[in-house]
Design an enzyme around this catalytic site. Structure first.
Site, PDB file in Angstrom:
ATOM      1  CD1 TRP A 130      21.433 -24.570   3.551  1.00  0.00           C
ATOM      2  CD2 TRP A 130      22.489 -26.536   3.369  1.00  0.00           C
ATOM      3  NE1 TRP A 130      22.062 -24.823   4.748  1.00  0.00           N
ATOM      4  CE2 TRP A 130      22.725 -26.027   4.661  1.00  0.00           C
ATOM      5  CE3 TRP A 130      23.061 -27.768   3.035  1.00  0.00           C
ATOM      6  CZ2 TRP A 130      23.477 -26.697   5.620  1.00  0.00           C
ATOM      7  CZ3 TRP A 130      23.818 -28.433   3.978  1.00  0.00           C
ATOM      8  CH2 TRP A 130      24.011 -27.890   5.255  1.00  0.00           C
ATOM      9  CG  HIS A 155      15.350 -24.173  -2.271  1.00  0.00           C
ATOM     10  ND1 HIS A 155      15.940 -24.618  -1.106  1.00  0.00           N
ATOM     11  CD2 HIS A 155      15.131 -25.279  -3.014  1.00  0.00           C
ATOM     12  CE1 HIS A 155      16.057 -25.937  -1.156  1.00  0.00           C
ATOM     13  NE2 HIS A 155      15.565 -26.371  -2.303  1.00  0.00           N
ATOM     14  CB  SER A 207      18.439 -23.212  11.706  1.00  0.00           C
ATOM     15  OG  SER A 207      18.037 -21.900  11.364  1.00  0.00           O
ATOM     16  CD  GLU A 228       9.059 -31.539   9.966  1.00  0.00           C
ATOM     17  OE1 GLU A 228      10.007 -31.998  10.634  1.00  0.00           O
ATOM     18  OE2 GLU A 228       7.951 -32.083   9.916  1.00  0.00           O
ATOM     19  CB  CYS A 262      17.303 -32.359  10.543  1.00  0.00           C
ATOM     20  SG  CYS A 262      16.348 -33.450   9.488  1.00  0.00           S
TER      21      CYS A 262
HETATM   22  P1  NAP Z   1      18.122 -21.944   7.988  1.00  0.00           P
HETATM   23  O1  NAP Z   1      19.276 -21.035   8.024  1.00  0.00           O
HETATM   24  O2  NAP Z   1      17.064 -21.777   9.014  1.00  0.00           O
HETATM   25  O3  NAP Z   1      17.481 -21.778   6.536  1.00  0.00           O
HETATM   26  C1  NAP Z   1      16.357 -22.523   6.108  1.00  0.00           C
HETATM   27  C2  NAP Z   1      15.570 -21.685   5.140  1.00  0.00           C
HETATM   28  O4  NAP Z   1      15.014 -20.586   5.866  1.00  0.00           O
HETATM   29  C3  NAP Z   1      16.437 -21.054   4.036  1.00  0.00           C
HETATM   30  O5  NAP Z   1      15.679 -20.957   2.872  1.00  0.00           O
HETATM   31  C4  NAP Z   1      16.744 -19.685   4.615  1.00  0.00           C
HETATM   32  O6  NAP Z   1      17.076 -18.727   3.647  1.00  0.00           O
HETATM   33  C5  NAP Z   1      15.407 -19.372   5.252  1.00  0.00           C
HETATM   34  N1  NAP Z   1      15.462 -18.362   6.303  1.00  0.00           N
HETATM   35  C6  NAP Z   1      16.294 -18.318   7.371  1.00  0.00           C
HETATM   36  N2  NAP Z   1      16.018 -17.240   8.145  1.00  0.00           N
HETATM   37  C7  NAP Z   1      14.975 -16.608   7.542  1.00  0.00           C
HETATM   38  C8  NAP Z   1      14.241 -15.424   7.857  1.00  0.00           C
HETATM   39  N3  NAP Z   1      14.504 -14.683   8.933  1.00  0.00           N
HETATM   40  N4  NAP Z   1      13.249 -15.057   7.015  1.00  0.00           N
HETATM   41  C9  NAP Z   1      12.971 -15.790   5.920  1.00  0.00           C
HETATM   42  N5  NAP Z   1      13.634 -16.907   5.570  1.00  0.00           N
HETATM   43  C10 NAP Z   1      14.625 -17.321   6.374  1.00  0.00           C
HETATM   44  O7  NAP Z   1      18.571 -23.450   8.027  1.00  0.00           O
HETATM   45  P2  NAP Z   1      19.709 -24.112   7.136  1.00  0.00           P
HETATM   46  O8  NAP Z   1      21.012 -23.782   7.720  1.00  0.00           O
HETATM   47  O9  NAP Z   1      19.479 -23.811   5.702  1.00  0.00           O
HETATM   48  O10 NAP Z   1      19.384 -25.651   7.323  1.00  0.00           O
HETATM   49  C11 NAP Z   1      19.947 -26.426   8.303  1.00  0.00           C
HETATM   50  C12 NAP Z   1      18.992 -26.577   9.472  1.00  0.00           C
HETATM   51  O11 NAP Z   1      17.796 -27.192   9.019  1.00  0.00           O
HETATM   52  C13 NAP Z   1      19.552 -27.487  10.541  1.00  0.00           C
HETATM   53  O12 NAP Z   1      19.256 -26.955  11.797  1.00  0.00           O
HETATM   54  C14 NAP Z   1      18.793 -28.786  10.305  1.00  0.00           C
HETATM   55  O13 NAP Z   1      18.740 -29.619  11.428  1.00  0.00           O
HETATM   56  C15 NAP Z   1      17.464 -28.275   9.877  1.00  0.00           C
HETATM   57  N6  NAP Z   1      16.705 -29.286   9.125  1.00  0.00           N
HETATM   58  C16 NAP Z   1      15.580 -29.805   9.683  1.00  0.00           C
HETATM   59  C17 NAP Z   1      14.873 -30.794   9.019  1.00  0.00           C
HETATM   60  C18 NAP Z   1      13.616 -31.388   9.593  1.00  0.00           C
HETATM   61  O14 NAP Z   1      12.891 -32.040   8.865  1.00  0.00           O
HETATM   62  N7  NAP Z   1      13.314 -31.201  10.860  1.00  0.00           N
HETATM   63  C19 NAP Z   1      15.317 -31.240   7.780  1.00  0.00           C
HETATM   64  C20 NAP Z   1      16.464 -30.675   7.249  1.00  0.00           C
HETATM   65  C21 NAP Z   1      17.149 -29.690   7.923  1.00  0.00           C
HETATM   66  P3  NAP Z   1      18.606 -18.347   3.340  1.00  0.00           P
HETATM   67  O15 NAP Z   1      19.263 -19.566   2.802  1.00  0.00           O
HETATM   68  O16 NAP Z   1      18.468 -17.256   2.320  1.00  0.00           O
HETATM   69  O17 NAP Z   1      19.209 -17.887   4.624  1.00  0.00           O
END
Ligand code: NAP
Length: 478
Positions: A130, A155, A207, A228, A262
């Site tokens: 998000w 998303h 994450s 990522e 991130c």
């Molecule tokens: P997240 O909780 O891992 O969620 C990311 C996406 O994955 C969301 O669409 C989430 O859906 C989905 N998701 C999570 N667990 C899942 C599962 N078990 N099965 C299927 N889908 C799943 O991460 P976030 O809190 O949204 O984002 C923040 C993180 O992203 C931070 O750690 C940040 O550092 C990292 N990030 C990395 C980059 C990069 O380029 N390296 C860029 C931006 C952000 P839901 O929303 O429905 O849970």
């Protein structure tokens, strides 16, 4: 209902969405797969044209496109416009360069004339976060669509408005049905889609927790994936750093997008010489932020994206303090209704403190004092994450040498960490694998298909330097 826009400034539930039905999922996969088959022999040019149109839409409709970002996750309107601008640049970059990047490559070999074709890979499943609701999608959609791969998106639960706005923009750009479709999927449905034989690849930004779960599904089904993930980036200030320049960047490096980036600088590592000046100035800058309506151009710090994320950050800060960290500045409640978090500076974080290895995804800076450059490098590398980083040094060349010693994916010397279409983005260690953007990412999801033509008109088999058959293991033994 998992998918909802809840405005984090007003706490108003703007809209809720049901999960996609099995029929919708089936129809989406069928459309995407049919499109893959129908366009897999097409040249790149028509898709490049669609990306060019998409870029123009992001420029022309910028104000309209910026609003869902503000409503979904509380992003400052000005920062939302910045996100729309980079999306336009990414779409245009691949519109302009995909044909060149995907041209066949020739190799002269003993076996004959070899060509490496860059063929489409198949339908991709993208799972995105998000914090940059359009940019994260554009990073994967533009290059992989240019390569001929349709995409299905899951998303984040809190950014459905942005997902739909992106989908509408792709449709408006004239992309054929099946090119890009957002689905409101549960985690189980994501696993089912990944397992579907029509899906060939998976890309996730998110994450470590989300990455591990989705990468496991991809691995179980032998689907190629790119990940990522999070970062705990160091911002290193060396003895000879130009402190006036450091101070222009330091607060923004932590507070941009309300610290929910991130590649935010989450650990400031400052040598003894500059420590007192650095931390005093950072606190002054943190004290000067103006929290408020993200649509108001005078607001400089947005609310966090959700109440849940704000509570998670507060818990991390509380646990850090309980384990001995000191609050140099902040950590007071904010007297506003939205999900605001006062910018906070923590010091005295020892290795046994849970915060030492944690990614704090919000406006909280950890500041460390170190003796010298060697100690700064050692501390920067003491992380299981390795995404980005910044070094400030009076000598940019020396800064670059220090940067090369940091175990991470991207380093910036004497400047703000930026993302641009032409430079690759990604990390190592638990920050994931693969790269997005730049030229190389496009090959993540292409079939580098080898075609070798025997140059002899009569089909005489080529011989090696001793008169034997080339690569005899693959040829009839007589
Ligand atoms: P997240 O909780 O891992 O969620 C990311 C996406 O994955 C969301 O669409 C989430 O859906 C989905 N998701 C999570 N667990 C899942 C599962 N078990 N099965 C299927 N889908 C799943 O991460 P976030 O809190 O949204 O984002 C923040 C993180 O992203 C931070 O750690 C940040 O550092 C990292 N990030 C990395 C980059 C990069 O380029 N390296 C860029 C931006 C952000 P839901 O929303 O429905 O849970």
């Amino acid at each position: 209902m998992a998918y909802a826009t809840v405005n984090p400034y007003t706490n108003e539930i703007v809209k809720q969405y049901d999960n996609s039905t099995p029929d919708e999922i089936e129809q989406t996969l069928a459309n995407a797969y049919n499109l893959y088959k129908s366009m897999r022999d097409d040249p790149v040019a028509p898709r490049a044209k669609i990306l060019h149109k998409l870029s123009q839409i992001f420029i022309k409709d910028a104000e309209q496109l910026a609003k869902p970002l503000v409503e979904d996750m509380g992003k400052l309107y000005n920062e939302a416009l910045g996100e729309v601008a980079i999306c336009a640049d990414i779409a245009e970059y691949y519109a302009a360069n995909a044909e060149r990047l995907l041209a066949p490559e020739s190799v002269q070999t003993l076996s004959g004339q070899a060509q490496i074709l860059n063929r489409p890979y198949g339908v991709l499943m993208a799972v995105e976060p998000w914090n940059f609701p359009y940019y994260q999608i554009m990073r994967v959609f533009a290059p992989y669509f240019a390569a001929g791969n349709p995409m299905v998106l899951k998303h984040a639960a809190n950014t459905p408005g942005s997902a739909l706005a992106f989908e509408a923009a792709v449709e408006k750009a004239g992309a054929p049905v099946g090119s890009f479709k957002n689905l409101f999927l549960s985690y189980d449905q994501v696993a089912d889609v990944i397992a579907d034989p029509r899906i060939q690849g998976v890309c996730l930004t998110g994450s470590e927790r989300g990455g591990k779960a989705v990468a496991a599904e991809a691995g179980k089904n032998l689907k190629k994936s790119t990940m990522e993930l999070g970062g705990n980036d160091a911002f290193i200030v060396l003895d000879d750093a130009n402190m006036d320049e450091v101070e222009k960047v330091s607060a923004a490096a932590r507070l941009y997008n309300c610290g929910q980036v991130c590649t935010s600088s989450k650990r400031f590592i400052v040598t003894e010489k500059n420590y007192d000046r650095f931390i005093k100035n950072l606190a002054e800058q943190f004290a000067n932020v103006k929290m408020g309506d993200p649509m108001d151009p005078t607001t400089t710090l947005a609310p966090m994206c959700t109440e849940k994320n704000k509570n998670k950050l507060q818990k991390q800060v509380d646990e850090a303090i309980a384990a001995g960290a000191k609050v140099y500045y902040g950590n007071e409640p904010v007297d506003l209704d939205g999900q605001f978090f006062q910018p906070t500076i923590l010091t005295d974080i020892t290795k046994d403190n849970p915060a030492y290895y944690q990614e704090m995804f919000g406006p909280v800076a950890q500041v460390y004092k170190v003796k010298d450059e060697a100690a700064a490098i050692e501390l920067a590398n003491d992380s299981h994450l390795g995404l980005g980083g910044i070094v400030y040094s009076g000598d940019a060349q020396h800064g670059a040498e220090v940067a090369a010693k940091i175990e991470t994916g991207m380093m910036f010397v004497n400047t703000f960490l930026s993302t641009l279409p032409e430079i690759p983005f990604g990390g190592i260690k638990m920050s994931g694998y693969g790269r997005e953007l730049g030229d190389e990412c496009i090959y993540s999801f292409v079939n580098r298909e080898l075609v070798v033509k025997n140059p002899d008109p009569e089909g005489k088999l080529p011989e090696n330097k001793f008169g034997g058959l080339v690569a005899p293991a693959l040829l009839p033994q007589d």
